[in-house]
Motif scaffolding. Structure first.
Motif, short mmCIF file in Angstrom:
data_model
loop_
_atom_site.label_atom_id
_atom_site.label_comp_id
_atom_site.label_asym_id
_atom_site.label_seq_id
_atom_site.Cartn_x
_atom_site.Cartn_y
_atom_site.Cartn_z
N LEU A 218 30.20 25.17 86.73
CA LEU A 218 31.42 25.72 86.12
C LEU A 218 31.07 26.85 85.15
N LEU A 219 30.09 26.62 84.29
CA LEU A 219 29.70 27.66 83.33
C LEU A 219 29.21 28.92 84.04
N ALA A 220 28.43 28.75 85.09
CA ALA A 220 27.95 29.90 85.85
C ALA A 220 29.11 30.63 86.51
N ALA A 221 30.06 29.89 87.05
CA ALA A 221 31.21 30.50 87.71
C ALA A 221 32.06 31.28 86.71
N VAL A 222 32.20 30.76 85.50
CA VAL A 222 32.95 31.49 84.46
C VAL A 222 32.20 32.76 84.09
N ARG A 223 30.87 32.65 83.89
CA ARG A 223 30.07 33.82 83.54
C ARG A 223 30.14 34.89 84.62
N GLU A 224 30.17 34.47 85.88
CA GLU A 224 30.19 35.42 87.00
C GLU A 224 31.60 35.93 87.30
N GLY A 225 32.59 35.38 86.65
CA GLY A 225 33.96 35.81 86.87
C GLY A 225 34.62 35.19 88.08
N VAL A 226 33.99 34.21 88.69
CA VAL A 226 34.56 33.53 89.85
C VAL A 226 35.69 32.60 89.41
N VAL A 227 35.51 32.00 88.26
CA VAL A 227 36.52 31.11 87.66
C VAL A 227 37.00 31.76 86.38
N PRO A 228 38.31 31.83 86.18
CA PRO A 228 38.81 32.45 84.94
C PRO A 228 38.33 31.70 83.71
N ALA A 229 38.00 32.45 82.65
CA ALA A 229 37.53 31.84 81.40
C ALA A 229 38.59 30.90 80.83
N GLY A 230 39.86 31.16 81.14
CA GLY A 230 40.92 30.28 80.66
C GLY A 230 40.79 28.86 81.18
N THR A 231 40.20 28.70 82.35
CA THR A 231 39.99 27.36 82.91
C THR A 231 39.05 26.57 82.01
N LEU A 232 37.97 27.22 81.59
CA LEU A 232 37.03 26.56 80.68
C LEU A 232 37.71 26.27 79.36
N ALA A 233 38.52 27.21 78.88
CA ALA A 233 39.22 27.01 77.61
C ALA A 233 40.14 25.80 77.67
N VAL A 234 40.81 25.61 78.79
CA VAL A 234 41.70 24.45 78.95
C VAL A 234 40.89 23.16 78.89
N LEU A 235 39.77 23.13 79.60
CA LEU A 235 38.93 21.93 79.61
C LEU A 235 38.36 21.64 78.23
N VAL A 236 37.88 22.67 77.55
CA VAL A 236 37.32 22.50 76.21
C VAL A 236 38.41 22.03 75.24
N GLY A 237 39.63 22.51 75.44
CA GLY A 237 40.75 22.09 74.59
C GLY A 237 41.07 20.61 74.70
N ARG A 238 40.64 19.98 75.77
CA ARG A 238 40.89 18.55 75.97
C ARG A 238 39.77 17.68 75.41
N ALA B 165 33.58 19.82 71.98
CA ALA B 165 34.01 21.21 72.13
C ALA B 165 33.07 22.16 71.41
N ALA B 166 32.49 21.72 70.31
CA ALA B 166 31.57 22.57 69.55
C ALA B 166 30.37 22.97 70.40
N LEU B 167 30.00 22.15 71.35
CA LEU B 167 28.87 22.46 72.23
C LEU B 167 29.16 23.66 73.13
N PHE B 168 30.43 23.99 73.30
CA PHE B 168 30.82 25.08 74.19
C PHE B 168 31.18 26.36 73.46
N ALA B 169 30.98 26.40 72.15
CA ALA B 169 31.35 27.57 71.37
C ALA B 169 30.64 28.82 71.89
N ASP B 170 29.35 28.71 72.18
CA ASP B 170 28.63 29.89 72.68
C ASP B 170 29.06 30.26 74.09
N ALA B 171 29.39 29.28 74.92
CA ALA B 171 29.85 29.57 76.28
C ALA B 171 31.20 30.26 76.27
N MET B 172 32.02 29.93 75.30
CA MET B 172 33.34 30.54 75.20
C MET B 172 33.22 31.99 74.72
#
Length: 90
Positions: free
Chosen positions: A45-65, A71-78
């Protein structure tokens, strides 16, 4: 007859012990497989977001849950820019 019963009781105890160890080993293997699945899916998932295959908003939704601690572990990925925003003048 008493000797046979004692020997059978010993065999039963040994078999129950082997069964308990085998069951524990199976549970441990299943737990390791589950953890590995989660790590691989997360990395994909992180690679797909970085490559633009998956919208960053998808990761943001998951991190929001997630809990704040998780969630703090994903601060740099966001903060990593995806291909969607790279090269655009904003």
């Amino acid at each position: 007859m008493t000797l046979d019963l004692a020997r059978l009781a010993q065999r039963r105890a040994a078999l129950e012990s082997r069964l308990a160890h085998a069951t524990a080993a199976l549970r441990e293997a299943q737990r390791k497989d589950d953890t590995r699945r989660k790590v691989i899916a997360g990395a994909a998932l992180l690679a797909a977001v970085r490559e633009g295959v998956v919208p960053a908003g998808t990761l943001a939704v998951l991190v929001g849950r997630m809990s704040e601690r998780d969630a703090a572990l994903f601060a740099d990925a966001m903060a990593v820019p995806s291909h969607e925003t790279e090269g655009t003048d904003q």
